[in-house]
Design a protein around this motif. Structure first.
Motif, PDB file in Angstrom:
ATOM      1  N   MET A 111       3.551  -0.320 -22.307  1.00  0.00           N
ATOM      2  CA  MET A 111       2.479   0.209 -23.133  1.00  0.00           C
ATOM      3  C   MET A 111       1.922   1.509 -22.571  1.00  0.00           C
ATOM      4  O   MET A 111       0.995   2.085 -23.116  1.00  0.00           O
ATOM      5  CB  MET A 111       1.368  -0.833 -23.278  1.00  0.00           C
ATOM      6  N   GLY A 112       2.484   1.943 -21.454  1.00  0.00           N
ATOM      7  CA  GLY A 112       2.084   3.212 -20.878  1.00  0.00           C
ATOM      8  C   GLY A 112       0.912   3.150 -19.942  1.00  0.00           C
ATOM      9  O   GLY A 112       0.431   4.197 -19.486  1.00  0.00           O
ATOM     10  N   PHE A 113       0.427   1.947 -19.625  1.00  0.00           N
ATOM     11  CA  PHE A 113      -0.746   1.795 -18.770  1.00  0.00           C
ATOM     12  C   PHE A 113      -0.372   1.311 -17.378  1.00  0.00           C
ATOM     13  O   PHE A 113       0.572   0.544 -17.201  1.00  0.00           O
ATOM     14  CB  PHE A 113      -1.739   0.805 -19.395  1.00  0.00           C
ATOM     15  N   LYS A 114      -1.162   1.751 -16.403  1.00  0.00           N
ATOM     16  CA  LYS A 114      -1.076   1.197 -15.063  1.00  0.00           C
ATOM     17  C   LYS A 114      -1.820  -0.127 -15.076  1.00  0.00           C
ATOM     18  O   LYS A 114      -3.008  -0.161 -15.363  1.00  0.00           O
ATOM     19  CB  LYS A 114      -1.688   2.150 -14.040  1.00  0.00           C
ATOM     20  N   ASP A 115      -1.098  -1.196 -14.776  1.00  0.00           N
ATOM     21  CA  ASP A 115      -1.678  -2.530 -14.856  1.00  0.00           C
ATOM     22  C   ASP A 115      -1.404  -3.253 -13.547  1.00  0.00           C
ATOM     23  O   ASP A 115      -0.294  -3.182 -13.020  1.00  0.00           O
ATOM     24  CB  ASP A 115      -1.058  -3.298 -16.025  1.00  0.00           C
ATOM     25  N   GLY A 116      -2.379  -3.923 -13.001  1.00  0.00           N
ATOM     26  CA  GLY A 116      -2.208  -4.614 -11.729  1.00  0.00           C
ATOM     27  C   GLY A 116      -2.533  -3.737 -10.540  1.00  0.00           C
ATOM     28  O   GLY A 116      -2.034  -3.953  -9.436  1.00  0.00           O
ATOM     29  N   THR A 117      -3.389  -2.766 -10.758  1.00  0.00           N
ATOM     30  CA  THR A 117      -3.802  -1.872  -9.674  1.00  0.00           C
ATOM     31  C   THR A 117      -4.403  -2.647  -8.509  1.00  0.00           C
ATOM     32  O   THR A 117      -4.180  -2.321  -7.343  1.00  0.00           O
ATOM     33  CB  THR A 117      -4.820  -0.855 -10.203  1.00  0.00           C
ATOM     34  N   THR A 134       0.825  -1.206   0.000  1.00  0.00           N
ATOM     35  CA  THR A 134       0.000   0.000   0.000  1.00  0.00           C
ATOM     36  C   THR A 134       0.859   1.256   0.000  1.00  0.00           C
ATOM     37  O   THR A 134       0.349   2.349  -0.283  1.00  0.00           O
ATOM     38  CB  THR A 134      -0.934   0.017   1.230  1.00  0.00           C
ATOM     39  N   SER A 135       2.153   1.125   0.302  1.00  0.00           N
ATOM     40  CA  SER A 135       3.054   2.278   0.300  1.00  0.00           C
ATOM     41  C   SER A 135       3.578   2.599  -1.094  1.00  0.00           C
ATOM     42  O   SER A 135       4.264   3.606  -1.283  1.00  0.00           O
ATOM     43  CB  SER A 135       4.237   2.026   1.243  1.00  0.00           C
ATOM     44  N   GLN A 136       3.265   1.765  -2.076  1.00  0.00           N
ATOM     45  CA  GLN A 136       3.784   1.953  -3.425  1.00  0.00           C
ATOM     46  C   GLN A 136       2.712   2.457  -4.382  1.00  0.00           C
ATOM     47  O   GLN A 136       1.546   2.071  -4.285  1.00  0.00           O
ATOM     48  CB  GLN A 136       4.344   0.624  -3.972  1.00  0.00           C
ATOM     49  N   ASP A 137       3.132   3.305  -5.306  1.00  0.00           N
ATOM     50  CA  ASP A 137       2.249   3.689  -6.398  1.00  0.00           C
ATOM     51  C   ASP A 137       2.254   2.595  -7.454  1.00  0.00           C
ATOM     52  O   ASP A 137       3.220   1.834  -7.581  1.00  0.00           O
ATOM     53  CB  ASP A 137       2.731   4.996  -7.041  1.00  0.00           C
ATOM     54  N   THR A 138       1.185   2.518  -8.220  1.00  0.00           N
ATOM     55  CA  THR A 138       1.148   1.560  -9.316  1.00  0.00           C
ATOM     56  C   THR A 138       2.004   2.079 -10.465  1.00  0.00           C
ATOM     57  O   THR A 138       1.782   3.186 -10.957  1.00  0.00           O
ATOM     58  CB  THR A 138      -0.285   1.354  -9.813  1.00  0.00           C
ATOM     59  N   SER A 144      -4.807   8.596 -16.209  1.00  0.00           N
ATOM     60  CA  SER A 144      -5.147   8.501 -14.787  1.00  0.00           C
ATOM     61  C   SER A 144      -5.037   7.087 -14.239  1.00  0.00           C
ATOM     62  O   SER A 144      -4.826   6.894 -13.039  1.00  0.00           O
ATOM     63  CB  SER A 144      -6.560   9.013 -14.549  1.00  0.00           C
ATOM     64  N   GLY A 145      -5.203   6.083 -15.083  1.00  0.00           N
ATOM     65  CA  GLY A 145      -5.227   4.697 -14.638  1.00  0.00           C
ATOM     66  C   GLY A 145      -6.565   4.276 -14.088  1.00  0.00           C
ATOM     67  O   GLY A 145      -6.743   3.143 -13.636  1.00  0.00           O
ATOM     68  N   ALA A 146      -7.530   5.185 -14.130  1.00  0.00           N
ATOM     69  CA  ALA A 146      -8.873   4.872 -13.631  1.00  0.00           C
ATOM     70  C   ALA A 146      -9.567   3.884 -14.550  1.00  0.00           C
ATOM     71  O   ALA A 146      -9.371   3.908 -15.768  1.00  0.00           O
ATOM     72  CB  ALA A 146      -9.705   6.143 -13.529  1.00  0.00           C
ATOM     73  N   PRO A 147     -10.421   3.015 -14.004  1.00  0.00           N
ATOM     74  CA  PRO A 147     -11.236   2.168 -14.884  1.00  0.00           C
ATOM     75  C   PRO A 147     -12.160   3.049 -15.702  1.00  0.00           C
ATOM     76  O   PRO A 147     -12.485   4.175 -15.304  1.00  0.00           O
ATOM     77  CB  PRO A 147     -12.005   1.278 -13.905  1.00  0.00           C
ATOM     78  N   LEU A 148     -12.578   2.562 -16.833  1.00  0.00           N
ATOM     79  CA  LEU A 148     -13.455   3.349 -17.702  1.00  0.00           C
ATOM     80  C   LEU A 148     -14.777   3.678 -17.041  1.00  0.00           C
ATOM     81  O   LEU A 148     -15.523   4.531 -17.530  1.00  0.00           O
ATOM     82  CB  LEU A 148     -13.696   2.603 -19.019  1.00  0.00           C
ATOM     83  N   THR A 149     -15.070   3.021 -15.935  1.00  0.00           N
ATOM     84  CA  THR A 149     -16.301   3.299 -15.192  1.00  0.00           C
ATOM     85  C   THR A 149     -16.047   4.208 -13.992  1.00  0.00           C
ATOM     86  O   THR A 149     -16.925   4.365 -13.144  1.00  0.00           O
ATOM     87  CB  THR A 149     -16.933   1.987 -14.700  1.00  0.00           C
TER      88      THR A 149
END
Length: 413
Positions: free
Chosen positions: A221-227, A212-216, A289-294
């Motif tokens: 490919m430039g995406f945050k994956d494994g959030t 929890t201390s780490q950012d994703t 942002s790495g936010a889900p599309l929803t």
């Protein structure tokens, strides 16, 4: 470029004479990136414990991974090697060499020397046993865990046998690439006459947050994956999905885990020509942002039931985020500890050979990795831009209790 539509046992003692006779390893791997020398990342991670470090440990910045084949048919020699590895690992993770560099001008140094003066860099060393170790050579076949079943062929596999398998694996993670590489190089020397490197991989830029201390972080490919990865602080999830418990058929594996490694090449040039909207639909997340599309922020809960104004799913039925979600996989989760890699240019195509060295830990690959990957390999929109080119499965035994203990001691006992 493919046509695409879119998408020997000595109680662990490191005898100087034995190591000096080890000789050179005779292999080279280039450094993927420059060192990072932040004092905040220089501390030591305890080597001894109930579980091997490098699993629940917050992911470090660099990886050196090596798979070994055992060449000796002497079981005692294998135990000796594992004892030497364990003794060496305890020293290396404290930021110490495996032995003297300047013991004699007329003998090879015991330690290769490239990490002299460098801090521990949160180095962790994790050792696992492949399915092939449990053949008839050492009388271990009856101790092979059922969960160490060979990974079956999976959709989309284009596996290179020279980048797959192995009797043993060594995962070295650190915040300095030279510290991590130093482990594989010196373990290869300690193994000489007993085992040889089968294949190796360097990684940089962790691709998952494991605390929890780490950012994703972002993948290539430039995406945050494994959030939504399992976090080290979530001990309940570790007990449920990662650590082997009373359910195992082999007591020597209690407190261990199973490692699956996959070398996933990204067809970066293809990806870079795809428009942003399509890239986001492939992942099911907004790129920036790495936010889900929803949702609006990375940590927002993914709403797989959301529909757009036309009644269509906001997150495509074959989007990566949907197919990898626990809700789509009977609630199953995996602990991801992957890294980006780059291995120069493919000489056949002139294209970049880069991608993701995917590492996951779990309680049972048969019910976790295999069905999840089968679903992804058959339907994931991301498949147009990736190729699985290497694979390995290893049983990672529990941690070492104290000096004199060695990797897999309960198995060989």
């Amino acid at each position: 470029m493919p046509d695409t539509s879119r998408r020997r046992f000595l109680g662990g003692a490191l005898g100087a004479a034995g190591l000096a006779a080890a000789g050179g390893a005779g292999f080279g791997v280039a450094r993927a990136t420059e060192r990072t020398g932040s004092s905040a990342h220089a501390e030591a991670v305890p080597f001894y414990g109930a579980h091997q470090a490098g699993i629940a440990t917050p992911a470090q910045d660099r990886l050196a991974f090596g798979a070994f084949d055992i060449t000796s048919r002497d079981k005692t020699a294998v135990q000796t090697m594992l004892a030497r590895w364990a003794a060496a690992a305890a020293q290396l993770t404290r930021g110490e060499p495996v032995g003297a560099v300047d013991i004699s001008p007329h003998a090879p140094p015991i330690d290769t020397g490239e990490a002299v003066g460098l801090p521990a860099s949160q180095l962790t060393i994790t050792v696992g046993f492949g399915p092939t170790l449990f053949d008839d050579r050492f009388g271990l076949s009856r101790y092979r865990p059922a969960a160490l079943a060979d990974i079956p062929p999976l959709p989309g596999d284009t596996l290179d046998p020279n980048r797959s398998g192995g009797d043993l694996c060594v995962q070295a993670c650190a915040n300095d690439p030279q510290v991590a590489f130093h482990v594989i190089r010196n373990f290869a020397r300690l193994a000489r006459g007993t085992a040889v490197l089968r294949w190796s991989q360097l990684g940089f830029g962790r691709t998952s947050s494991t605390s929890t201390s780490q950012d994703t972080p972002r993948n290539l490919m430039g995406f945050k994956d494994g959030t939504n990865n399992i976090k080290a602080e979530d001990t309940r999830s570790f007990d449920e999905f990662v650590w082997v418990g009373a359910e195992t058929d082999q007591d020597w594996m209690r407190g261990g885990s199973y490692l699956v490694a996959r070398r996933i090449r990204m067809l970066i040039e293809n990806w870079d020509t795809d428009f942003l909207l399509d890239q986001e639909q492939v992942f099911g997340r907004f790129k920036t942002s790495g936010a889900p599309l929803t949702g609006k922020s990375e940590s927002d809960t993914v709403n797989l039931a959301a529909k757009d104004g036309e009644g269509k799913p906001v997150i495509d039925l074959n989007a990566h985020i949907r197919l990898a979600a626990p809700a789509t996989n009977g609630g199953q989760k995996l602990l991801r500890r992957g890294y980006s890699y780059t291995d120069g240019i493919d000489p056949q195509t002139g294209l970049l050979d880069a991608g993701l060295f995917f590492i996951v830990f779990q309680k049972d690959p048969r019910t976790q990795f295999v069905p999840i990957q089968r679903r992804l390999g058959g339907h994931d929109l991301l498949n147009e831009y990736i190729r699985h080119t290497g694979s390995g499965l290893f049983a990672v035994p529990p941690g070492l209790a104290e000096a004199g203990d060695y990797f897999g001691k309960a198995l060989f006992a």
